[in-house]
Design a protein around this motif. Sequence first.
Motif, PDB file in Angstrom:
ATOM      1  N   CYS A   1       6.238  -1.644   1.578  1.00 34.43           N
ATOM      2  CA  CYS A   1       4.795  -1.862   1.557  1.00 34.43           C
ATOM      3  C   CYS A   1       4.440  -2.756   2.742  1.00 34.43           C
ATOM      4  O   CYS A   1       4.962  -3.863   2.866  1.00 34.43           O
TER       5      CYS A   1
ATOM      6  N   CYS B   1       2.418  -6.184   1.382  1.00 33.65           N
ATOM      7  CA  CYS B   1       3.094  -7.333   0.761  1.00 33.65           C
ATOM      8  C   CYS B   1       4.555  -7.448   1.185  1.00 33.65           C
ATOM      9  O   CYS B   1       5.223  -8.425   0.855  1.00 33.65           O
TER      10      CYS B   1
ATOM     11  N   CYS C   1       1.596   0.816  -3.570  1.00 36.75           N
ATOM     12  CA  CYS C   1       2.625  -0.184  -3.842  1.00 36.75           C
ATOM     13  C   CYS C   1       2.605  -0.599  -5.315  1.00 36.75           C
ATOM     14  O   CYS C   1       1.546  -0.878  -5.875  1.00 36.75           O
TER      15      CYS C   1
ATOM     16  N   HIS D   1       3.709  -3.319  -6.469  1.00 34.00           N
ATOM     17  CA  HIS D   1       3.521  -4.762  -6.612  1.00 34.00           C
ATOM     18  C   HIS D   1       2.067  -5.171  -6.371  1.00 34.00           C
ATOM     19  O   HIS D   1       1.482  -5.911  -7.141  1.00 34.00           O
ATOM     20  N   CYS D   2       1.472  -4.679  -5.266  1.00 34.36           N
ATOM     21  CA  CYS D   2       0.144  -5.167  -4.901  1.00 34.36           C
ATOM     22  C   CYS D   2      -0.917  -4.073  -4.929  1.00 34.36           C
ATOM     23  O   CYS D   2      -2.094  -4.345  -4.729  1.00 34.36           O
TER      24      CYS D   2
HETATM   25 ZN   LIG Z   1       2.636  -4.191  -1.731  1.00 31.30          ZN
END
Ligand SMILES: [Zn+2]
Length: 833
Positions: free
Chosen positions: A539, A542, A579, A581-582
Amino acid sequence: MPLFCDVALAVPLDMVFTYAIPPGMEPVVGGRVLVPFRQQRMSGIVVESHDRPPQVKTKKVIEALDLSPVLDEHLLNLGKWIADYYLAPVGEVFRTMLPLSAEFKRAIACRITDEGRLALHLAGMSGSPARSKRTPEQQLIEFRVLDYLAARESVREESVRGVTRVAKALLNGMVRKKWIAREDVSAARDAARLVKVAVLLDAETAEASPPLDGRGARPSTGIAKKLNGNQRTLIETLAASGGRLPVEALRALDVPRTTLSTLVRRGLIELVDEPQDFTVSVSKLKPRQSPFEFEFSAAQNEALGKIGEGVLSRKFGGLLLHGITGSGKTAVYLACMRQVLEQGRSSILLVPEIGLTPAVAADLHQVFGDEVAILHSGLSDAERAEQWHRIRRGEARVVAGTRSAVFAPVSDLALIIVDEEQDSSYKQEETPRYHARDVAVMRAKMAGAVVVLGSATPSLESYYNAKKNKYALLELPDRVERRPLPEVEIVDMRQEFQETGQEQVISRKLAEEIRERLEKKEQVMVLLNRRGYSPVVLCRACGKTLQCKNCAVSMTHHKRERKMECHYCGHVERIPDKCAHCGSEYVYFVGTGSEKLEELLHGMFPQARIGRLDRDTVRGREDFEHALNALNEGALDMLVGTQMIAKGHDIHGVTLVGVIGADMALGLPDFRAAERTFQLLTQVAGRAGRGQSPGKVVLQTYFQEHYAVQFAARHDFAGFYDKELQFRAWMHYPPYSAIANVLIRSEKLDEALTWSGELGRWFEKTRHEGIRVLGPAAAPITRLKRDYRYHFILKSPSREKMNALLRAMLAEVAARKIPRTQVIVDVDAVWLM
Ligand SMILES: [Zn+2]
Ligand SMILES: [Zn+2]
């Protein structure tokens, strides 16, 4: 007559179990017995019979399964040695040595109890059972089960569930109410191969035990009327052949598979297991050129002579056959094995996992006919068992196979050959973690036989042993017919980056060389030892990568199969569009695997016919050979792939080998990285050359100065060996030190931490002179297949001391009630990740 016997069971406990022998039973040492263990029945190997009463109450042996030992004295001792050397439970070692699981059928049966009969009786009186929380439908099913069991003694649970359609949970409930009882009726099958046979039951039998359809209603009389066309075809075919036919034969009829199961459910046909005489499947391959058609060189003749002398002496002897790629080692092996067979004795040839292609099997059949047994990973359990029995009966005196063939029960063993002895597939990466090469040496010692380790790139350990005169060294320094070795050109990829201003997968030099070969209608091979399309998904927002949910490892993108796959545990996910995560949409696929390399080359050379060889395109040894045949027959111009392409036999048309990122392994925290890189580069370079034209290798690297790269480029094994030995000596690694990896694992991080901490403190307290203990440290792959992993590395010049310490550690593990399965002891570890 002894009263007790000690039995090794395949359970993760470092002990054997004592059982009482019932009067009249005579279990043999080295034979199998069926015994109760906890709530189960298990088959185990008798290791001793005696009259010493044990301190605890013993259970009785249920059945002695063999009249004569399945493990003779040699193999029994070899198994004990493995258990001792690798610190593995002896029962698990024996299970690995005996491929006879097909002869033991695990089965649970149900029978009706007195309470059950009473319940059935009461239900019949009142018409409907007394107050209950169960629905009437559930009650109906329960009574259907009781009704079915009441007419029978004991029925396999799977049959009960098949006939009555009872759910597992409901059946469990009936067991709790004590209406029915479960029992383990696992039993030995006949040693011969079993086949499913369909037996036609006569209509009266079918009527007497009323079959039940899906709703529990009984069909009216006149079963024949109820049959549809397909069912009638089956019944009539069976009747016409005396009422019995193998299920396989019925499958040939043009009738859906479900028809047979319907008839079984209706009680018209019964399926039984019957032994069938095994017939060796005759190789359908066209015979190839005989491997003996060329003249032996002086060096080959010398090797043959030395090995032959050793065999005739009937004493143990170890030989290392170091022959460069293309020097004709296989011909020497076959000639030696033929000599041994002519003397009426036995030999075993071990080959790496991918080594036993159908073509190699065809060669072996051609030279040895029915005297050869071939053991490879494509065999079913039943086929494996049958080959084992053929070998044991002395019908096959020549055995060829992968790792576990080292346990083949041949008699009068004269010779074991380990081809490509450095190959890591000889190490089993599960308990027992034995190394087949080292077991081969020990087996030869015990049997007074000769062991030959063959390789173009011997392992450091074996070459060191030869230099120290533990093995005789035989060299085949020339390719057959004195064909020249290829020229190797190194391309420095850092310089390539500076000059082109961007990261290249294929350098200008390699591209130019490929173009030249394709124009001349010559063939090219390109190695990239990483499968998939892109190894990393990153990503840009992040900076995180997509990791496997079970392992601390990046997921690999597979473009054609449209998936992300973990190469360590096989976990598959869909391709992310943002992504995890983010939530950013800026996800990038980074890096190149063999799938992407193939695509890139297609783009650069659209006219070229390109094939790919890696674990995604090769499912079995047939696929592997198919691709190599396509290359040899000229149906391909280019073959790309992982290390698999380096291991091909018989490649004659390739004049250029390109190597991309073969030095990736040099970045890994593994002391064997240089050795593996040198071996891989040497092997793949050995594929170049056609007839008298030497061929060329273009080697792209970021580690230009690394000695593994430099010595491989010069085909200088001895130079590499000397340099690498210095490093091993400084670092106290094999062959100067014995090494063991102790891995502590748990799905719970705190458990893994606590246990490794406890053992770390125990190691500190314990006196262990002459042994270095490193750790605890997080393993390089900190999480694998859901387990968190910590490890210790033990090194010692004294193997005895090291094993004694490991044994003491296992006792400590047991005393602290750390589960034995969570502590992996890997003696002579090959893989330290
Ligand atoms: Zn990310
Ligand atoms: Zn994984």
